[in-house]
Design a protein around this motif. Structure first.
Motif, PDB file in Angstrom:
ATOM      1  N   VAL A 178       5.556 -11.352  12.657  1.00 17.01           N
ATOM      2  CA  VAL A 178       6.752 -10.611  13.086  1.00 17.01           C
ATOM      3  C   VAL A 178       6.655  -9.146  12.665  1.00 17.01           C
ATOM      4  O   VAL A 178       6.944  -8.234  13.433  1.00 17.01           O
ATOM      5  N   LYS A 181       5.060  -6.300  14.661  1.00 18.97           N
ATOM      6  CA  LYS A 181       5.778  -5.709  15.799  1.00 18.97           C
ATOM      7  C   LYS A 181       6.150  -4.256  15.509  1.00 18.97           C
ATOM      8  O   LYS A 181       6.357  -3.457  16.416  1.00 18.97           O
TER       9      LYS A 181
ATOM     10  N   ILE B 131      21.018 -12.592  16.136  1.00 18.45           N
ATOM     11  CA  ILE B 131      19.866 -12.546  17.038  1.00 18.45           C
ATOM     12  C   ILE B 131      20.084 -13.507  18.201  1.00 18.45           C
ATOM     13  O   ILE B 131      19.855 -13.165  19.377  1.00 18.45           O
ATOM     14  N   VAL B 144      11.932 -13.572  21.064  1.00 22.16           N
ATOM     15  CA  VAL B 144      12.052 -13.218  19.642  1.00 22.16           C
ATOM     16  C   VAL B 144      12.391 -14.471  18.845  1.00 22.16           C
ATOM     17  O   VAL B 144      13.343 -15.188  19.169  1.00 22.16           O
ATOM     18  N   ASP B 148      12.278 -16.571  12.041  1.00 24.18           N
ATOM     19  CA  ASP B 148      11.253 -15.765  11.356  1.00 24.18           C
ATOM     20  C   ASP B 148      11.717 -14.324  11.203  1.00 24.18           C
ATOM     21  O   ASP B 148      11.498 -13.685  10.176  1.00 24.18           O
ATOM     22  N   THR B 149      12.344 -13.821  12.276  1.00 28.39           N
ATOM     23  CA  THR B 149      12.812 -12.435  12.223  1.00 28.39           C
ATOM     24  C   THR B 149      13.920 -12.280  11.186  1.00 28.39           C
ATOM     25  O   THR B 149      13.967 -11.288  10.459  1.00 28.39           O
ATOM     26  N   LEU B 182      11.519  -5.036  15.701  1.00 23.19           N
ATOM     27  CA  LEU B 182      11.371  -6.464  15.444  1.00 23.19           C
ATOM     28  C   LEU B 182      12.087  -7.294  16.512  1.00 23.19           C
ATOM     29  O   LEU B 182      11.835  -8.487  16.657  1.00 23.19           O
ATOM     30  N   LEU B 183      12.975  -6.635  17.227  1.00 18.84           N
ATOM     31  CA  LEU B 183      13.740  -7.341  18.263  1.00 18.84           C
ATOM     32  C   LEU B 183      13.164  -7.101  19.655  1.00 18.84           C
ATOM     33  O   LEU B 183      13.841  -7.334  20.654  1.00 18.84           O
TER      34      LEU B 183
END
Lengths: 184, 184
Positions: A178, A181, B131, B144, B148-149, B182-183
DNA sequence: GATAATAGGGAATGATCGTTTCCGAATAAA
DNA sequence: TTTATTCGGAAACGATCATTCCCTATTATC
């Protein structure tokens, strides 16, 4: 003696500065009180020596991990994986003397805060350097802001030490998957 | 008295658990030693109460910040900006009792570690929820990985508290601008 | 009005802290 | 052989710690 100092590092990492007594230090270092005070001015001096020892060892480990990559991006990836590895499991629970120093002492001890800052900035410069290297070798796009990304990655690395200390599991491949990114 | 406990929160944030004496607490809370021990079983109980008080207030602040967004992505963005704001400047230097608890006490006090973990997992669930909300309203792509994010974002938020405590400057717009990659 | 309960405060207590001082043994120098 | 130096160790010291105990004032109840 480096092994005595290594043991001091471990106790300070695990318990922190204030919760580590001189008795804890002498037990860990296998020296008597008088001997510790012959070698070091006071408890803070032991901590600073342990801090520098830890910073030196970790810097070596970080560079070794980065050296496993063939380009900037891969070197950064290996570096981050190494950080996750140090943040979880038994070693993760032991903690990090830099994070401990920042959280416990930065507000109370300007000397420690200066050392913590120097260490964070060294790590940040290293990360920014890897990003720039990646941009030079084509593994990282040129539009990535090296400095801002490095600052955020410093936050990630310190945060992983906190989360690891609290024993939340950290999966290296997934987290770093992740995190990369940020290099897109 | 909530104001006494609020003052206890502040002292524990700034100095941490071990470096805060009962004398420091009584001075901050404006109560005498006997009064503190009438209200709380011991020093640890004061800390736990302060911890819960802090967690409650911060949860409210986090939700308020997120509420400013019109979709999942924007809500997350506002939440992260709020975290940066709390991590820098005067409040950043004061520190965070959750990070302090994790770093100072998680290894030594199972009760505190449990509270820290609960708090981190609550924050993480909230982030994962934002998210998923973003994925539902189209502001965040479906590929996504929310969990994990969210785990990585928890690391970012805790790390920002550490870095802020060490007084490295954190620019909200720039950091969050990078973080939102990250998104993608 | 007297007594009991409650609330708040501060000193006393025993333990632990960091640091200093002193001791004995080993080694080196005269 | 004697004296001085060095080294390692542990007890002593003064301060601070967390907690307990006791005191005083106020309020409530009879």
């Amino acid at each position: 003696m480096d092994t005595a100092l290594d043991r001091a590092v471990r106790v300070f990492c695990e318990r922190g500065y204030h919760a580590t007594s001189i008795g804890d230090l002498t037990a860990a270092m296998r020296l008597a009180t008088g001997s510790v005070y012959k070698a070091f001015r006071d408890k803070q001096a032991v901590f600073l020596a342990a801090f520098e020892r830890y910073a030196t060892v970790r810097r070596e480990q970080t560079r070794s991990a980065a050296a496993r990559g063939a380009n900037g991006r891969e070197r950064l990836r290996h570096m981050l994986l190494s950080y996750v590895e140090h943040s979880q499991g038994i070693e993760g629970r032991r903690g990090c003397i830099v994070v401990g120093g920042a959280v416990e002492l930065a507000a109370l001890d300007p000397e420690v805060r200066a050392r913590v800052n120097a260490q964070l900035e060294t790590n940040e410069s290293f990360i920014a350097g890897l990003i720039r290297e990646g941009q030079a070798d084509g593994s990282i796009p040129r539009h990535v802001d090296a400095d801002d990304t490095a600052r955020l990655m410093i936050c990630i690395t310190q945060g992983m030490r906190v989360v690891g200390k609290a024993r939340l599991p950290l999966d290296g491949e997934r987290l770093v998957g992740v995190a990369l990114k940020l290099l897109a």
